[in-house]
Every structure is written in C-alpha cells, then in structure tokens.
Enzyme design. Sequence first.
Site, PDB file in Angstrom:
ATOM      1  N   ASP A 212       1.453   9.345 -12.062  1.00 60.45           N
ATOM      2  CA  ASP A 212       2.099   8.622 -11.011  1.00 60.45           C
ATOM      3  C   ASP A 212       1.882   9.867 -10.151  1.00 60.45           C
ATOM      4  O   ASP A 212       2.189   9.771  -8.758  1.00 60.45           O
ATOM      5  CB  ASP A 212       3.165   8.074 -11.205  1.00 60.45           C
TER       6      ASP A 212
ATOM      7  N   LYS B  50       2.871  -4.270 -13.901  1.00 61.74           N
ATOM      8  CA  LYS B  50       1.987  -3.200 -13.989  1.00 61.74           C
ATOM      9  C   LYS B  50       1.194  -3.567 -15.593  1.00 61.74           C
ATOM     10  O   LYS B  50      -0.348  -3.605 -15.566  1.00 61.74           O
ATOM     11  CB  LYS B  50       2.818  -1.814 -15.039  1.00 61.74           C
TER      12      LYS B  50
ATOM     13  N   GLN C 169       9.298   4.704 -15.448  1.00 60.30           N
ATOM     14  CA  GLN C 169       9.451   3.877 -14.283  1.00 60.30           C
ATOM     15  C   GLN C 169      10.424   4.933 -13.818  1.00 60.30           C
ATOM     16  O   GLN C 169      12.552   4.545 -14.332  1.00 60.30           O
ATOM     17  CB  GLN C 169       9.940   2.532 -14.555  1.00 60.30           C
TER      18      GLN C 169
HETATM   19  N1  GUN Z   1       9.918   3.116  -8.778  1.00 57.64           N
HETATM   20  C1  GUN Z   1       9.476   3.064  -7.801  1.00 57.64           C
HETATM   21  N2  GUN Z   1       7.577   2.850  -7.444  1.00 57.64           N
HETATM   22  C2  GUN Z   1       7.505   3.892  -8.023  1.00 57.64           C
HETATM   23  C3  GUN Z   1       5.902   4.307  -8.956  1.00 57.64           C
HETATM   24  O1  GUN Z   1       5.044   4.569  -8.009  1.00 57.64           O
HETATM   25  N3  GUN Z   1       5.997   5.346 -10.277  1.00 57.64           N
HETATM   26  C4  GUN Z   1       7.377   5.137 -10.856  1.00 57.64           C
HETATM   27  N4  GUN Z   1       6.819   5.654 -12.033  1.00 57.64           N
HETATM   28  N5  GUN Z   1       8.130   4.768 -10.070  1.00 57.64           N
HETATM   29  C5  GUN Z   1       8.710   3.903  -9.342  1.00 57.64           C
END
Ligand code: GUN
Length: 286
Positions: free
Chosen positions: A119, A52, A96
């Site tokens: 998200d 990211k 996350q």
């Molecule tokens: N963990 C796995 N996929 C995601 C996601 O798309 N967003 C977040 N915040 N955590 C994740």
Amino acid sequence: MQIISGKELSDKLKGEMATEVATFENRFKRLPKLVVILAGNDAGSVSYVTGKAKACEQVGILNETIRYSETILETELLQKIAELNADSAVDGVLVQLPLPKHINTQKIISAIDQSKDVDGFHPLNTAALWNKTECVLPCTPKGIIKLLKSENIEIKGKKAVVLGRSNIVGLPVSKLLLDENATVTIAHSRTENLAQVAQDADILIVAIGKAKFVTADMVKKGAVVIDVGVNRDERTGKLCGDVDFDAVAPKTSYITKVPGGVGPMTICCLMENTVECFLRHENAKI
Ligand code: GUN
C-alpha cells in the site's frame, strides 16, 4: 470532452504484467504472493477485496484473503502480521482500511514489514515519498498519475486542486503532482469558498467522499476532472462518484467515470506494487 477509461488502461497494464509474471516460475522458481486482511463486513471493503483477488488471478499473483470479524483484537491482528512478515513465500501484506474503531490503524500499518507494504502506507515508505527516495507508491495516487500520463495531459506548471486531505489519497497525490511540477492546492471540508478554489483548477482531483459533491459551477471550462469517490446514490442505489458526472462532464476536457475510472487503476497499481516487492525480495532488477 473525453472520458479517461481506467478500466481500459488497467486491462492493458494487467495484460502486460501477466506476461511478465508468467516468466517468474522459470526464473525464480516461485510466484509473487499477496495476502489481504479484512476485518469486519463493510460493504465497500468487501467489494474492494473481491476485486483485488480477481485481479491477482488475472495477473498470476498468488493470493489469500484472511477475514476476521469486526471484534478481532489488535493483538490477534499483530500476531498474524508478524507471521506473514516471517513467511518468505509472502511478498505483500495489505490490511484493508478502515479498520474497526477499537484498533489503532497506525500501529497495524507500522507492524507490516516495510518490504511487504504494497500500500505504501508504512511510515518509512511515507517518509521516502516525501523525501523523494525510492519507495512503493500508494496505489490510488500512483494510478491517478498514470491516468493523466496515459492521455499526455500536461501536469507541469498547471494548477492542480486536490479536494480531500487523507493519508490514502489527498496527501500523497498532492505530493506526486508537486513532483510533476504542478502548482498544488489542497482543499477540504473546512476550506472557505471551496467552489471558488475548485474553479481555479486546471486539474481537479476529487477525493472528498460525498456523492455528487462537485457540481458544474465548481469546474472551470476545459478542466481535467479525476473522480476518486465511490458512493452509493441514495435515490437510484447505483454506484456514483464525488462528481455530478452528467452535469460536470460537458464542461471538462477530460473526466473519469465511477465505476471504471480510478478504481481499476488502484487495483492495477496494487498488482504492480506486489510484483515490485516480489522482485526486490528476489534481488532482481525492477
Ligand atoms: N481502503 C480504501 N482504499 C484503500 C487502499 O488503497 N488500501 C487499503 N489498505 N485500504 C483502503
């Protein structure tokens, strides 16, 4: 059989975004900013978060990653989120997942300001998705629809089977497929005759979290297969999906690979969502 490359599509889209973001300094006197919060050392999560940050740099989005130990208190996290909510330089806050077990995930997600929920997991954004009102869409489901559309794959009227029912992928991608007029079946670990259900799919979305779970006998000839899984192959130590790619690919019309398929699209959509939140904060047209 054709491989749909999420890597290629995401590189193209990120390039276009970088051109747009480059105009923001002049237009708005500031740049979008994403803050990612990571608690603990889960290897998968660490690698996502690194991806990211790299994508932010490619697109020109300011980014900060805040790392906490596995033992962080819920109150500390809530306090940091409140601080980020109040910071007008921050457009997106991403926590996350999964969070350490002692932390109430829903409480944390609900604490993020809806306008910074990149998200699309905030209850108000979830409600908006299911009510079909404008909202930030969850990144992986959004990326999957973009992958299908990039190849002009017909969704309308097709039988889509989604393996997995998580809040992050299975449920929201099912809703987006419904909105595209697919006939959607959601199957999961307790589904009886799962192989038979999967076999019926014109479009098979696999987000079940088990390495090489989908075998050739579970796939109809000519089906489109989208593999959301990210697993470590215990024998080779390599990254692999939920689909046994080598065995399944020859039967399909289109298939995604792991890595290089859905993963890069998730990150690309996160960049898009961050820009979308920024433009909303700036009251600009999206
Ligand atoms: N963990 C796995 N996929 C995601 C996601 O798309 N967003 C977040 N915040 N955590 C994740």
